[in-house]
Design an enzyme around this catalytic site. Structure first.
Site, PDB file in Angstrom:
ATOM      1  N   VAL A  63     -12.587  55.949  86.676  1.00 58.11           N
ATOM      2  CA  VAL A  63     -11.136  55.711  86.705  1.00 58.11           C
ATOM      3  C   VAL A  63     -10.556  56.056  88.065  1.00 58.11           C
ATOM      4  O   VAL A  63      -9.751  55.305  88.633  1.00 58.11           O
ATOM      5  CB  VAL A  63     -10.432  56.521  85.594  1.00 58.11           C
ATOM      6  CG1 VAL A  63      -8.908  56.410  85.729  1.00 58.11           C
ATOM      7  CG2 VAL A  63     -10.870  56.025  84.224  1.00 58.11           C
ATOM      8  N   THR A  94      -7.587  60.067  79.884  1.00 59.83           N
ATOM      9  CA  THR A  94      -7.236  59.973  78.463  1.00 59.83           C
ATOM     10  C   THR A  94      -7.172  61.380  77.890  1.00 59.83           C
ATOM     11  O   THR A  94      -8.170  62.091  77.873  1.00 59.83           O
ATOM     12  CB  THR A  94      -8.277  59.132  77.711  1.00 59.83           C
ATOM     13  OG1 THR A  94      -8.343  57.836  78.313  1.00 59.83           O
ATOM     14  CG2 THR A  94      -7.898  58.986  76.245  1.00 59.83           C
ATOM     15  N   PHE A 102      -5.901  51.384  81.045  1.00 60.00           N
ATOM     16  CA  PHE A 102      -6.435  50.471  80.033  1.00 60.00           C
ATOM     17  C   PHE A 102      -7.454  49.545  80.699  1.00 60.00           C
ATOM     18  O   PHE A 102      -7.369  48.321  80.609  1.00 60.00           O
ATOM     19  CB  PHE A 102      -5.307  49.664  79.392  1.00 60.00           C
ATOM     20  CG  PHE A 102      -4.315  50.503  78.636  1.00 60.00           C
ATOM     21  CD1 PHE A 102      -4.571  50.906  77.337  1.00 60.00           C
ATOM     22  CD2 PHE A 102      -3.141  50.917  79.237  1.00 60.00           C
ATOM     23  CE1 PHE A 102      -3.660  51.697  76.645  1.00 60.00           C
ATOM     24  CE2 PHE A 102      -2.226  51.702  78.550  1.00 60.00           C
ATOM     25  CZ  PHE A 102      -2.482  52.090  77.250  1.00 60.00           C
ATOM     26  N   LYS A 116      -2.698  55.446  74.215  1.00 62.55           N
ATOM     27  CA  LYS A 116      -4.058  55.161  74.679  1.00 62.55           C
ATOM     28  C   LYS A 116      -5.077  55.352  73.565  1.00 62.55           C
ATOM     29  O   LYS A 116      -5.948  54.506  73.329  1.00 62.55           O
ATOM     30  CB  LYS A 116      -4.400  56.059  75.867  1.00 62.55           C
ATOM     31  CG  LYS A 116      -5.862  55.953  76.352  1.00 62.55           C
ATOM     32  CD  LYS A 116      -6.210  54.535  76.779  1.00 62.55           C
ATOM     33  CE  LYS A 116      -7.690  54.383  77.119  1.00 62.55           C
ATOM     34  NZ  LYS A 116      -8.085  55.075  78.344  1.00 62.55           N
ATOM     35  N   CYS A 127     -15.359  55.239  76.493  1.00 64.22           N
ATOM     36  CA  CYS A 127     -14.012  55.333  75.910  1.00 64.22           C
ATOM     37  C   CYS A 127     -13.994  55.321  74.388  1.00 64.22           C
ATOM     38  O   CYS A 127     -13.539  56.282  73.763  1.00 64.22           O
ATOM     39  CB  CYS A 127     -13.135  54.195  76.439  1.00 64.22           C
ATOM     40  SG  CYS A 127     -12.770  54.342  78.197  1.00 64.22           S
ATOM     41  N   LYS A 169     -22.575  47.549  77.732  1.00 69.30           N
ATOM     42  CA  LYS A 169     -21.994  46.215  77.761  1.00 69.30           C
ATOM     43  C   LYS A 169     -22.392  45.577  79.084  1.00 69.30           C
ATOM     44  O   LYS A 169     -22.851  46.271  80.005  1.00 69.30           O
ATOM     45  CB  LYS A 169     -20.470  46.260  77.611  1.00 69.30           C
ATOM     46  CG  LYS A 169     -19.756  46.958  78.746  1.00 69.30           C
ATOM     47  CD  LYS A 169     -18.239  46.958  78.574  1.00 69.30           C
ATOM     48  CE  LYS A 169     -17.650  45.597  78.844  1.00 69.30           C
ATOM     49  NZ  LYS A 169     -16.167  45.625  78.875  1.00 69.30           N
TER      50      LYS A 169
END
Length: 443
Positions: free
Chosen positions: A11, A121, A150, A205, A261, A322
Protein backbone atom coordinates in the site's frame (compact mmCIF):
# COMPACT_ATOMS: atom_id res chain seq x y z
CA UNK A 1 2.08 19.20 -1.83
CA UNK A 2 4.71 17.68 0.42
CA UNK A 3 3.76 14.19 1.56
CA UNK A 4 5.32 11.60 3.84
CA UNK A 5 4.33 7.93 3.55
CA UNK A 6 5.27 5.78 6.53
CA UNK A 7 5.72 2.19 5.37
CA UNK A 8 6.94 0.96 1.97
CA UNK A 9 4.94 -2.24 1.68
CA UNK A 10 2.35 -2.83 -0.99
CA UNK A 11 0.00 0.00 0.00
CA UNK A 12 2.73 2.46 0.92
CA UNK A 13 4.75 2.06 -2.25
CA UNK A 14 1.74 2.32 -4.54
CA UNK A 15 0.41 5.31 -2.58
CA UNK A 16 3.70 7.18 -2.59
CA UNK A 17 4.43 6.53 -6.25
CA UNK A 18 0.98 7.52 -7.47
CA UNK A 19 0.91 10.74 -5.46
CA UNK A 20 4.33 11.63 -6.89
CA UNK A 21 2.94 10.99 -10.37
CA UNK A 22 0.52 13.91 -9.94
CA UNK A 23 3.34 16.32 -9.09
CA UNK A 24 3.59 16.00 -5.32
CA UNK A 25 6.89 15.74 -3.50
CA UNK A 26 6.85 12.40 -1.64
CA UNK A 27 9.21 10.91 0.93
CA UNK A 28 8.60 7.29 1.92
CA UNK A 29 10.06 6.06 5.19
CA UNK A 30 10.74 2.53 6.39
CA UNK A 31 12.74 1.00 9.24
CA UNK A 32 14.11 -1.71 6.90
CA UNK A 33 17.39 -0.19 5.73
CA UNK A 34 18.03 -2.86 3.10
CA UNK A 35 14.64 -2.18 1.52
CA UNK A 36 15.20 1.58 1.59
CA UNK A 37 18.63 1.12 -0.01
CA UNK A 38 17.12 -0.97 -2.82
CA UNK A 39 14.31 1.50 -3.44
CA UNK A 40 16.71 4.43 -3.40
CA UNK A 41 18.83 2.61 -5.97
CA UNK A 42 15.82 2.21 -8.25
CA UNK A 43 15.05 -1.43 -7.41
CA UNK A 44 11.33 -1.94 -6.91
CA UNK A 45 10.53 -4.43 -4.15
CA UNK A 46 7.06 -5.69 -5.17
CA UNK A 47 5.58 -6.89 -8.43
CA UNK A 48 2.62 -4.81 -9.58
CA UNK A 49 1.88 -4.20 -13.29
CA UNK A 50 2.57 -0.60 -14.32
CA UNK A 51 4.14 0.43 -11.01
CA UNK A 52 7.82 0.20 -11.94
CA UNK A 53 7.47 2.67 -14.83
CA UNK A 54 5.92 5.31 -12.57
CA UNK A 55 8.36 4.52 -9.78
CA UNK A 56 11.44 5.07 -11.95
CA UNK A 57 10.01 8.16 -13.68
CA UNK A 58 9.24 9.93 -10.42
CA UNK A 59 12.57 9.02 -8.89
CA UNK A 60 14.29 10.47 -11.95
CA UNK A 61 12.22 13.65 -11.69
CA UNK A 62 13.16 14.02 -8.02
CA UNK A 63 9.62 13.72 -6.69
CA UNK A 64 9.99 10.33 -4.96
CA UNK A 65 12.52 9.71 -2.19
CA UNK A 66 13.17 7.07 0.47
CA UNK A 67 14.64 7.29 3.96
CA UNK A 68 14.89 5.42 7.26
CA UNK A 69 14.47 8.65 9.25
CA UNK A 70 10.91 9.38 10.34
CA UNK A 71 11.97 12.82 11.53
CA UNK A 72 13.45 13.75 8.14
CA UNK A 73 10.42 12.40 6.29
CA UNK A 74 7.79 14.34 8.23
CA UNK A 75 9.73 17.55 8.92
CA UNK A 76 8.35 19.49 5.93
CA UNK A 77 5.39 17.26 5.11
CA UNK A 78 1.92 18.74 5.25
CA UNK A 79 0.30 15.31 4.96
CA UNK A 80 1.51 12.07 6.58
CA UNK A 81 0.10 8.73 5.44
CA UNK A 82 0.38 5.73 7.76
CA UNK A 83 0.63 2.67 5.52
CA UNK A 84 1.76 0.17 8.10
CA UNK A 85 1.01 -3.54 8.60
CA UNK A 86 -1.93 -4.55 10.77
CA UNK A 87 -1.33 -8.30 11.06
CA UNK A 88 -3.94 -10.49 12.74
CA UNK A 89 -3.28 -11.24 16.38
CA UNK A 90 -3.87 -14.59 18.02
CA UNK A 91 -7.62 -13.95 18.29
CA UNK A 92 -7.92 -12.58 14.75
CA UNK A 93 -8.08 -8.91 15.70
CA UNK A 94 -5.87 -6.41 13.89
CA UNK A 95 -2.61 -5.74 15.71
CA UNK A 96 -2.09 -1.96 15.92
CA UNK A 97 1.37 -1.99 17.48
CA UNK A 98 3.11 -0.60 14.39
CA UNK A 99 0.62 2.21 13.84
CA UNK A 100 0.45 3.22 17.50
CA UNK A 101 4.24 2.99 17.78
CA UNK A 102 4.68 5.46 14.92
CA UNK A 103 1.92 7.66 16.35
CA UNK A 104 3.81 7.84 19.64
CA UNK A 105 6.96 8.90 17.76
CA UNK A 106 5.11 11.51 15.68
CA UNK A 107 3.92 13.30 18.78
CA UNK A 108 7.53 13.84 19.78
CA UNK A 109 8.74 15.26 16.46
CA UNK A 110 6.00 17.27 14.73
CA UNK A 111 6.41 21.03 15.09
CA UNK A 112 3.58 22.39 12.94
CA UNK A 113 0.10 21.44 11.71
CA UNK A 114 -0.13 18.04 10.00
CA UNK A 115 -2.90 15.96 8.49
CA UNK A 116 -2.13 12.41 9.62
CA UNK A 117 -3.95 9.76 7.63
CA UNK A 118 -4.64 6.11 8.44
CA UNK A 119 -4.23 4.41 5.05
CA UNK A 120 -3.92 0.98 6.60
CA UNK A 121 -6.99 -1.17 7.15
CA UNK A 122 -7.79 -0.63 10.81
CA UNK A 123 -10.63 -1.47 13.23
CA UNK A 124 -13.29 1.04 14.19
CA UNK A 125 -11.93 3.38 16.84
CA UNK A 126 -8.32 3.38 15.60
CA UNK A 127 -8.36 7.07 14.62
CA UNK A 128 -9.19 7.98 18.20
CA UNK A 129 -6.36 5.77 19.48
CA UNK A 130 -3.88 7.33 17.06
CA UNK A 131 -5.02 10.80 18.08
CA UNK A 132 -4.51 9.97 21.75
CA UNK A 133 -1.06 8.47 21.12
CA UNK A 134 0.11 11.62 19.34
CA UNK A 135 -1.60 14.12 21.62
CA UNK A 136 0.07 12.79 24.76
CA UNK A 137 3.43 13.97 23.40
CA UNK A 138 2.58 17.31 21.76
CA UNK A 139 0.47 20.44 21.92
CA UNK A 140 0.88 21.10 18.18
CA UNK A 141 -2.35 21.16 16.15
CA UNK A 142 -3.01 18.10 13.96
CA UNK A 143 -5.91 16.17 12.46
CA UNK A 144 -6.37 12.42 12.18
CA UNK A 145 -8.14 11.17 9.07
CA UNK A 146 -9.28 7.69 8.02
CA UNK A 147 -8.72 7.22 4.27
CA UNK A 148 -8.94 3.48 3.53
CA UNK A 149 -7.46 2.11 0.31
CA UNK A 150 -9.46 -0.01 -2.12
CA UNK A 151 -6.63 -1.32 -4.28
CA UNK A 152 -6.86 -4.63 -6.08
CA UNK A 153 -3.52 -6.37 -6.47
CA UNK A 154 -2.73 -6.70 -10.15
CA UNK A 155 -4.54 -3.49 -11.10
CA UNK A 156 -3.56 -1.28 -8.15
CA UNK A 157 -2.09 1.53 -10.22
CA UNK A 158 -5.28 1.91 -12.25
CA UNK A 159 -7.36 1.67 -9.07
CA UNK A 160 -5.35 4.45 -7.45
CA UNK A 161 -5.15 6.75 -10.45
CA UNK A 162 -8.82 6.28 -11.40
CA UNK A 163 -10.65 5.36 -8.19
CA UNK A 164 -14.33 4.36 -8.16
CA UNK A 165 -14.60 6.53 -5.05
CA UNK A 166 -12.42 8.11 -2.40
CA UNK A 167 -13.60 7.59 1.17
CA UNK A 168 -12.41 10.15 3.70
CA UNK A 169 -13.28 10.00 7.37
CA UNK A 170 -12.87 13.36 9.07
CA UNK A 171 -15.01 16.06 10.62
CA UNK A 172 -12.27 18.69 10.32
CA UNK A 173 -13.05 21.34 7.71
CA UNK A 174 -9.35 22.19 7.47
CA UNK A 175 -8.41 18.60 6.68
CA UNK A 176 -11.30 18.27 4.21
CA UNK A 177 -10.05 21.20 2.13
CA UNK A 178 -6.49 19.85 2.02
CA UNK A 179 -7.66 16.39 0.94
CA UNK A 180 -10.05 17.78 -1.68
CA UNK A 181 -7.06 19.50 -3.26
CA UNK A 182 -4.89 16.40 -2.94
CA UNK A 183 -7.38 14.06 -4.60
CA UNK A 184 -8.74 16.48 -7.22
CA UNK A 185 -6.47 15.13 -10.03
CA UNK A 186 -7.75 11.60 -9.43
CA UNK A 187 -11.49 12.33 -9.70
CA UNK A 188 -11.66 14.61 -12.73
CA UNK A 189 -14.18 12.28 -14.38
CA UNK A 190 -16.63 12.93 -11.57
CA UNK A 191 -16.19 9.88 -9.36
CA UNK A 192 -17.13 10.85 -5.80
CA UNK A 193 -15.08 11.88 -2.82
CA UNK A 194 -17.24 10.70 0.04
CA UNK A 195 -16.78 12.43 3.39
CA UNK A 196 -17.94 10.77 6.59
CA UNK A 197 -16.92 10.41 10.20
CA UNK A 198 -13.79 8.45 11.06
CA UNK A 199 -15.56 5.40 12.50
CA UNK A 200 -17.78 5.00 9.45
CA UNK A 201 -14.77 5.23 7.13
CA UNK A 202 -12.93 2.58 9.13
CA UNK A 203 -15.91 0.24 8.97
CA UNK A 204 -16.51 0.92 5.27
CA UNK A 205 -13.26 -0.82 4.30
CA UNK A 206 -14.00 -3.93 6.36
CA UNK A 207 -17.60 -4.02 5.13
CA UNK A 208 -16.56 -3.77 1.46
CA UNK A 209 -13.98 -6.56 1.61
CA UNK A 210 -16.19 -8.79 3.72
CA UNK A 211 -19.09 -8.37 1.32
CA UNK A 212 -16.92 -9.31 -1.67
CA UNK A 213 -15.53 -12.31 0.21
CA UNK A 214 -19.11 -13.34 0.95
CA UNK A 215 -20.06 -13.01 -2.72
CA UNK A 216 -17.18 -15.27 -3.77
CA UNK A 217 -18.01 -17.78 -1.06
CA UNK A 218 -21.68 -17.84 -2.03
CA UNK A 219 -20.72 -18.84 -5.58
CA UNK A 220 -18.43 -21.54 -4.23
CA UNK A 221 -21.37 -22.92 -2.29
CA UNK A 222 -23.50 -22.80 -5.45
CA UNK A 223 -20.69 -24.66 -7.24
CA UNK A 224 -20.89 -27.40 -4.62
CA UNK A 225 -24.61 -27.73 -5.33
CA UNK A 226 -24.03 -27.77 -9.08
CA UNK A 227 -21.63 -30.69 -8.81
CA UNK A 228 -24.14 -32.67 -6.78
CA UNK A 229 -27.21 -31.75 -8.86
CA UNK A 230 -25.67 -31.94 -12.32
CA UNK A 231 -26.02 -28.22 -13.04
CA UNK A 232 -23.30 -26.01 -14.57
CA UNK A 233 -22.07 -23.18 -12.35
CA UNK A 234 -20.96 -21.14 -15.37
CA UNK A 235 -24.51 -21.05 -16.63
CA UNK A 236 -25.82 -20.14 -13.19
CA UNK A 237 -23.21 -17.40 -12.91
CA UNK A 238 -24.27 -15.86 -16.21
CA UNK A 239 -27.91 -16.17 -15.30
CA UNK A 240 -27.61 -14.28 -12.03
CA UNK A 241 -24.82 -11.92 -13.07
CA UNK A 242 -27.03 -10.31 -15.71
CA UNK A 243 -29.28 -9.05 -12.92
CA UNK A 244 -28.07 -5.48 -12.31
CA UNK A 245 -28.88 -5.83 -8.62
CA UNK A 246 -26.26 -8.58 -8.39
CA UNK A 247 -23.72 -7.68 -11.07
CA UNK A 248 -21.18 -9.81 -12.92
CA UNK A 249 -18.11 -9.32 -10.75
CA UNK A 250 -16.87 -11.64 -8.00
CA UNK A 251 -19.15 -14.46 -9.17
CA UNK A 252 -16.46 -16.80 -10.46
CA UNK A 253 -16.22 -20.02 -8.45
CA UNK A 254 -12.88 -21.56 -7.64
CA UNK A 255 -10.71 -22.87 -4.86
CA UNK A 256 -11.25 -20.04 -2.42
CA UNK A 257 -10.02 -16.51 -1.90
CA UNK A 258 -6.63 -15.61 -0.46
CA UNK A 259 -4.28 -12.65 -0.38
CA UNK A 260 -3.49 -9.97 2.14
CA UNK A 261 -6.94 -8.40 2.49
CA UNK A 262 -9.98 -10.67 2.36
CA UNK A 263 -8.86 -13.32 4.89
CA UNK A 264 -7.45 -10.78 7.34
CA UNK A 265 -10.28 -8.27 7.03
CA UNK A 266 -13.08 -10.81 7.38
CA UNK A 267 -11.38 -12.25 10.45
CA UNK A 268 -10.82 -8.79 11.95
CA UNK A 269 -14.45 -7.73 11.41
CA UNK A 270 -15.66 -10.93 13.08
CA UNK A 271 -13.38 -10.24 16.03
CA UNK A 272 -14.64 -6.65 16.27
CA UNK A 273 -18.16 -8.07 16.42
CA UNK A 274 -17.12 -10.56 19.09
CA UNK A 275 -15.75 -7.74 21.22
CA UNK A 276 -19.20 -6.18 21.42
CA UNK A 277 -20.89 -9.57 21.92
CA UNK A 278 -22.35 -9.76 18.42
CA UNK A 279 -22.29 -13.12 16.62
CA UNK A 280 -21.60 -12.31 12.96
CA UNK A 281 -23.01 -15.60 11.67
CA UNK A 282 -22.61 -14.92 7.94
CA UNK A 283 -18.91 -14.08 8.15
CA UNK A 284 -18.17 -17.02 10.44
CA UNK A 285 -19.72 -19.24 7.76
CA UNK A 286 -17.71 -17.46 5.04
CA UNK A 287 -14.44 -18.24 6.81
CA UNK A 288 -15.41 -21.87 7.36
CA UNK A 289 -16.47 -22.44 3.75
CA UNK A 290 -13.39 -20.71 2.36
CA UNK A 291 -10.98 -22.85 4.37
CA UNK A 292 -12.64 -26.01 3.05
CA UNK A 293 -12.84 -24.67 -0.51
CA UNK A 294 -9.07 -24.28 -0.75
CA UNK A 295 -8.79 -28.06 -0.67
CA UNK A 296 -11.82 -28.72 -2.87
CA UNK A 297 -9.73 -30.46 -5.53
CA UNK A 298 -7.74 -32.68 -3.18
CA UNK A 299 -10.30 -35.50 -2.68
CA UNK A 300 -10.86 -35.53 -6.44
CA UNK A 301 -7.15 -35.90 -7.06
CA UNK A 302 -6.91 -38.67 -4.46
CA UNK A 303 -9.89 -40.47 -5.94
CA UNK A 304 -8.27 -40.47 -9.39
CA UNK A 305 -5.26 -42.26 -7.89
CA UNK A 306 -7.38 -44.64 -5.78
CA UNK A 307 -6.41 -42.74 -2.63
CA UNK A 308 -2.70 -43.45 -3.04
CA UNK A 309 -0.59 -40.41 -3.95
CA UNK A 310 2.76 -41.85 -2.84
CA UNK A 311 5.36 -41.17 -5.50
CA UNK A 312 2.88 -39.49 -7.84
CA UNK A 313 4.27 -36.48 -9.67
CA UNK A 314 1.95 -33.49 -9.66
CA UNK A 315 2.55 -30.51 -11.93
CA UNK A 316 1.16 -27.28 -10.45
CA UNK A 317 0.51 -24.12 -12.44
CA UNK A 318 0.06 -21.05 -10.28
CA UNK A 319 1.32 -20.16 -6.81
CA UNK A 320 0.17 -16.56 -6.27
CA UNK A 321 -3.25 -16.10 -4.70
CA UNK A 322 -4.38 -14.36 -7.91
CA UNK A 323 -2.82 -13.43 -11.26
CA UNK A 324 -0.66 -10.33 -11.84
CA UNK A 325 0.89 -10.38 -8.39
CA UNK A 326 3.67 -12.18 -6.54
CA UNK A 327 1.61 -12.21 -3.33
CA UNK A 328 1.27 -15.71 -1.86
CA UNK A 329 -0.41 -14.79 1.43
CA UNK A 330 -3.21 -17.30 2.08
CA UNK A 331 -2.80 -18.61 -1.48
CA UNK A 332 -4.84 -21.80 -2.06
CA UNK A 333 -1.85 -23.30 -3.88
CA UNK A 334 0.11 -23.44 -0.63
CA UNK A 335 -2.65 -25.39 1.10
CA UNK A 336 -2.82 -27.83 -1.82
CA UNK A 337 0.94 -28.30 -1.82
CA UNK A 338 0.99 -28.98 1.91
CA UNK A 339 -1.61 -31.73 1.62
CA UNK A 340 -0.02 -33.28 -1.48
CA UNK A 341 3.32 -33.53 0.30
CA UNK A 342 1.65 -35.10 3.34
CA UNK A 343 0.22 -37.76 1.03
CA UNK A 344 3.68 -38.53 -0.35
CA UNK A 345 3.30 -36.84 -3.74
CA UNK A 346 6.03 -34.89 -5.52
CA UNK A 347 5.21 -31.38 -6.74
CA UNK A 348 6.77 -29.47 -9.63
CA UNK A 349 5.46 -25.89 -9.71
CA UNK A 350 5.53 -22.95 -12.09
CA UNK A 351 4.35 -19.37 -11.58
CA UNK A 352 5.39 -16.30 -13.59
CA UNK A 353 6.12 -14.14 -10.53
CA UNK A 354 5.63 -15.91 -7.20
CA UNK A 355 8.16 -18.77 -7.24
CA UNK A 356 10.81 -16.82 -5.33
CA UNK A 357 8.40 -16.07 -2.50
CA UNK A 358 7.29 -19.70 -2.25
CA UNK A 359 10.86 -20.99 -2.37
CA UNK A 360 11.69 -18.73 0.58
CA UNK A 361 9.04 -20.62 2.57
CA UNK A 362 9.16 -24.17 1.22
CA UNK A 363 12.82 -24.40 0.18
CA UNK A 364 13.55 -27.59 -1.72
CA UNK A 365 10.50 -29.55 -0.57
CA UNK A 366 9.06 -29.02 -4.06
CA UNK A 367 10.63 -28.48 -7.48
CA UNK A 368 10.35 -25.21 -9.37
CA UNK A 369 10.45 -24.92 -13.16
CA UNK A 370 11.51 -21.77 -14.97
CA UNK A 371 9.09 -22.45 -17.84
CA UNK A 372 5.48 -23.53 -17.62
CA UNK A 373 5.71 -26.62 -19.82
CA UNK A 374 8.87 -27.87 -18.12
CA UNK A 375 6.81 -28.29 -14.96
CA UNK A 376 4.75 -30.93 -16.80
CA UNK A 377 7.68 -33.17 -17.70
CA UNK A 378 7.00 -36.73 -16.53
CA UNK A 379 4.11 -35.53 -14.34
CA UNK A 380 1.09 -37.74 -13.79
CA UNK A 381 -1.44 -34.88 -13.76
CA UNK A 382 -1.64 -31.09 -13.96
CA UNK A 383 -3.29 -28.98 -11.25
CA UNK A 384 -4.13 -25.31 -11.96
CA UNK A 385 -4.39 -23.04 -8.92
CA UNK A 386 -4.07 -19.50 -10.36
CA UNK A 387 -5.71 -18.03 -13.46
CA UNK A 388 -2.69 -16.37 -15.08
CA UNK A 389 -3.47 -15.23 -18.63
CA UNK A 390 -0.78 -17.46 -20.12
CA UNK A 391 -2.60 -20.49 -18.71
CA UNK A 392 -5.89 -19.62 -20.43
CA UNK A 393 -4.87 -20.55 -23.97
CA UNK A 394 -1.96 -22.96 -23.60
CA UNK A 395 -0.52 -25.25 -26.25
CA UNK A 396 -2.55 -28.37 -25.52
CA UNK A 397 -0.41 -30.51 -27.80
CA UNK A 398 2.58 -29.60 -25.65
CA UNK A 399 0.62 -30.42 -22.51
CA UNK A 400 -0.23 -33.83 -23.95
CA UNK A 401 3.36 -34.49 -25.00
CA UNK A 402 4.75 -33.70 -21.54
CA UNK A 403 2.14 -35.26 -19.23
CA UNK A 404 2.06 -39.00 -18.58
CA UNK A 405 -1.73 -38.84 -18.51
CA UNK A 406 -4.17 -36.44 -20.18
CA UNK A 407 -5.53 -35.31 -16.83
CA UNK A 408 -6.10 -31.76 -15.58
CA UNK A 409 -7.57 -30.62 -12.26
CA UNK A 410 -8.54 -27.00 -12.80
CA UNK A 411 -9.31 -24.89 -9.73
CA UNK A 412 -10.13 -21.81 -11.83
CA UNK A 413 -12.40 -23.18 -14.59
CA UNK A 414 -10.16 -21.94 -17.40
CA UNK A 415 -11.21 -24.29 -20.19
CA UNK A 416 -14.35 -25.06 -22.14
CA UNK A 417 -15.84 -28.46 -21.29
CA UNK A 418 -16.72 -29.40 -24.85
CA UNK A 419 -13.24 -28.53 -26.08
CA UNK A 420 -11.60 -30.60 -23.33
CA UNK A 421 -13.88 -33.49 -24.24
CA UNK A 422 -12.87 -33.24 -27.90
CA UNK A 423 -9.20 -33.19 -26.88
CA UNK A 424 -9.70 -36.39 -24.92
CA UNK A 425 -8.81 -35.07 -21.47
CA UNK A 426 -9.93 -36.24 -18.09
CA UNK A 427 -10.83 -32.75 -16.89
CA UNK A 428 -12.06 -31.82 -13.43
CA UNK A 429 -13.11 -28.24 -12.62
CA UNK A 430 -15.29 -26.52 -9.99
CA UNK A 431 -19.09 -26.63 -10.13
CA UNK A 432 -19.19 -28.29 -13.55
CA UNK A 433 -19.42 -31.87 -14.77
CA UNK A 434 -16.27 -33.94 -14.94
CA UNK A 435 -15.10 -34.54 -18.49
CA UNK A 436 -13.99 -38.12 -19.10
CA UNK A 437 -12.08 -39.41 -22.12
CA UNK A 438 -14.42 -40.63 -24.83
CA UNK A 439 -14.34 -44.33 -25.63
CA UNK A 440 -13.30 -44.74 -29.28
CA UNK A 441 -16.06 -46.02 -31.55
CA UNK A 442 -15.89 -49.78 -32.02
CA UNK A 443 -13.85 -50.28 -28.86
Amino acid sequence: MKIAVVGTGYVGLVTGTCFAETGNHVICVDIDKSKVDKLSAGQITIYEPGLEKLFLRNQKEGRLHFTTSLKDAVKDAQIIFLALPTPPGENGSADLKYILGVADDLGKIITDYKVIIDKSTVPVGTAAKVHAAIAKNTTVEFDIVSNPEFLREGVAVDDFMKPDRVVIGTESEKAKKILLDLYAPFVRQGNPIIFMDEKSAELTKYAANSFLATKITFMNEIAQLCERLGADVDMVRKGIGSDERIGKRFLFPGIGYGGSCFPKDVQALVQSANEIDYDFKILNAVMDVNEKQKLHLLPKIKAYFNNDLKGKKIALWGLAFKPNTDDIREAPALYIIEELLKEGAEVNAYDPEAMGNVKAILGNTITFSERQYEALADADVLVIATEWSEFRTPDFEKIISFLKNKVIFDGRNLFDLKFMEEMGFHYVSVGRRTVLPQTPKGA
